[in-house]
Design a protein around this motif. Sequence first.
Motif, PDB file in Angstrom:
ATOM      1  N   ASP A  91      37.032  63.365  48.464  1.00 30.32           N
ATOM      2  CA  ASP A  91      38.013  62.756  47.581  1.00 30.32           C
ATOM      3  C   ASP A  91      37.898  61.235  47.660  1.00 30.32           C
ATOM      4  N   TYR A  92      37.907  60.568  46.493  1.00 32.68           N
ATOM      5  CA  TYR A  92      37.729  59.112  46.462  1.00 32.68           C
ATOM      6  C   TYR A  92      38.841  58.389  47.214  1.00 32.68           C
ATOM      7  N   TYR A  93      40.078  58.884  47.107  1.00 26.01           N
ATOM      8  CA  TYR A  93      41.184  58.240  47.826  1.00 26.01           C
ATOM      9  C   TYR A  93      41.001  58.391  49.335  1.00 26.01           C
ATOM     10  N   ASP A 148      45.577  45.969  44.334  1.00 19.48           N
ATOM     11  CA  ASP A 148      45.319  45.125  45.510  1.00 19.48           C
ATOM     12  C   ASP A 148      45.005  45.973  46.739  1.00 19.48           C
ATOM     13  N   GLU A 149      45.710  47.090  46.900  1.00 15.86           N
ATOM     14  CA  GLU A 149      45.453  47.971  48.039  1.00 15.86           C
ATOM     15  C   GLU A 149      44.060  48.585  47.964  1.00 15.86           C
ATOM     16  N   LEU A 150      43.648  48.938  46.743  1.00 15.02           N
ATOM     17  CA  LEU A 150      42.294  49.466  46.563  1.00 15.02           C
ATOM     18  C   LEU A 150      41.248  48.424  46.926  1.00 15.02           C
ATOM     19  N   LYS A 151      41.494  47.192  46.477  1.00 24.89           N
ATOM     20  CA  LYS A 151      40.529  46.114  46.731  1.00 24.89           C
ATOM     21  C   LYS A 151      40.415  45.837  48.230  1.00 24.89           C
ATOM     22  N   TYR A 178      38.522  48.693  49.912  1.00 29.36           N
ATOM     23  CA  TYR A 178      37.078  48.633  49.634  1.00 29.36           C
ATOM     24  C   TYR A 178      36.404  47.538  50.466  1.00 29.36           C
ATOM     25  N   ARG A 179      37.039  46.380  50.559  1.00 27.44           N
ATOM     26  CA  ARG A 179      36.457  45.292  51.363  1.00 27.44           C
ATOM     27  C   ARG A 179      36.312  45.723  52.819  1.00 27.44           C
ATOM     28  N   ARG A 180      37.344  46.387  53.322  1.00 26.11           N
ATOM     29  CA  ARG A 180      37.301  46.852  54.715  1.00 26.11           C
ATOM     30  C   ARG A 180      36.167  47.862  54.912  1.00 26.11           C
ATOM     31  N   SER A 205      38.950  51.600  40.553  1.00 29.40           N
ATOM     32  CA  SER A 205      39.322  50.260  40.093  1.00 29.40           C
ATOM     33  C   SER A 205      39.311  50.152  38.575  1.00 29.40           C
ATOM     34  N   ASP A 206      38.780  51.161  37.904  1.00 28.73           N
ATOM     35  CA  ASP A 206      38.754  51.197  36.444  1.00 28.73           C
ATOM     36  C   ASP A 206      39.887  52.111  35.977  1.00 28.73           C
TER      37      ASP A 206
END
Length: 375
Positions: free
Chosen positions: A5-7, A19-22, A25-27, A58-59
């Motif tokens: 699952d992506y989440y 913002d939480e997704l970003k 992803y950075r982490r 993100s889309d």
Amino acid sequence: MSKRDYYEILGVARSASEDELKKAYRRCAMKYHPDRNPGDKGAEAAFKECKEAYEVLSDGGKRRLYDQHGHAAFEHGMGGGNAGPGFGGPDMGDIFGDIFGNIFGGGARGPRRGADIGYVMELDLEEAVGGVERRIELPTLVECGPCQGTGSEDGRLETCDTCHGHGQVRFQRGIFSMQQPCPACHGRGKTFRSPCPSCRGNGRVEEEKVLQVKVPAGVDNGDRIRLSGEGEAGPPGTQPGDLYVEVRVREHPIFQRDGDDLHCEVPIRISQAALGDTVRVPTLGGEAEIRVPAETQTGKVFRLREKGVKSVRSRAPGDLYCKVVVETPVNLTTEQRELLDQFEATFVGEGARRHSPKSSTFVDGVKGFWERMTS
């Protein structure tokens, strides 16, 4: 094999903001980036997995499709003509594997256990040989304390009305019957009415974890230590992953390790090589002595038994190999130069050849070479 699952990959709730997704992803990218994990195929695969998950979530349009249909929105041509979320179309092997797996009773599994974590620990040679205990800190997902990992504010869970506790739902596509993780409970089989405010219903929170790691004596570069259950906490109702500590031994200024054996170079003076001497050499257990006989040539190797390493896999320690290197003296005083001039003057005529066996062999070889070239 069913895709994650992506989440879950990014470690965020399905209600996560942009913002939480970003941040997630950075982490993830920092942890698994190939530049930080050279040669690690597992990290490379995890990095691609994170990138793929973020490209979809993100889309806005792709995220809505994914929330409604899961991976099938892209793998089975439902993405408005788009073959996939930016990675070159579906994998036909995965598609047919999912279809026929579901027909014959296989198919998607429930929530997976927590992810394994990799950690690189750098050690000096002495620490690797003798063993050491190290305190490490690493960011990871741990079980949410207030809800004890259930994701529920009051701790009460109910059987999912959508999948009736099975964690999977079945749907018909043409002649094929397919199943996938339940979109309502995300494969858990349980739901709750009030999500925990601390973890937003995810059951896990990010935290800096502190551990004491005991490194056994004799580990070598590339060895891995597994700490069971010390990886990321899994989704509610699942087991945590494991922590793998990989050992990297720093370069030593004196010794080079080769399995259980150690190697080092020992510089000696011309006079010591010519006349013989007792030379003190370092070992990992203190100093030792080697007897250098007269007329020793540079490159001669002396073996000190059981002065090497006792690895975690061997019963007896290896050996220490000391290669002597005859040094040319530098920064000579006037008196030393005069003495060397007098010494050099004694090497005259044919009799001098018997004092330099390698030089004599070399000269004879050169003469033979020119004779063959001119004949």
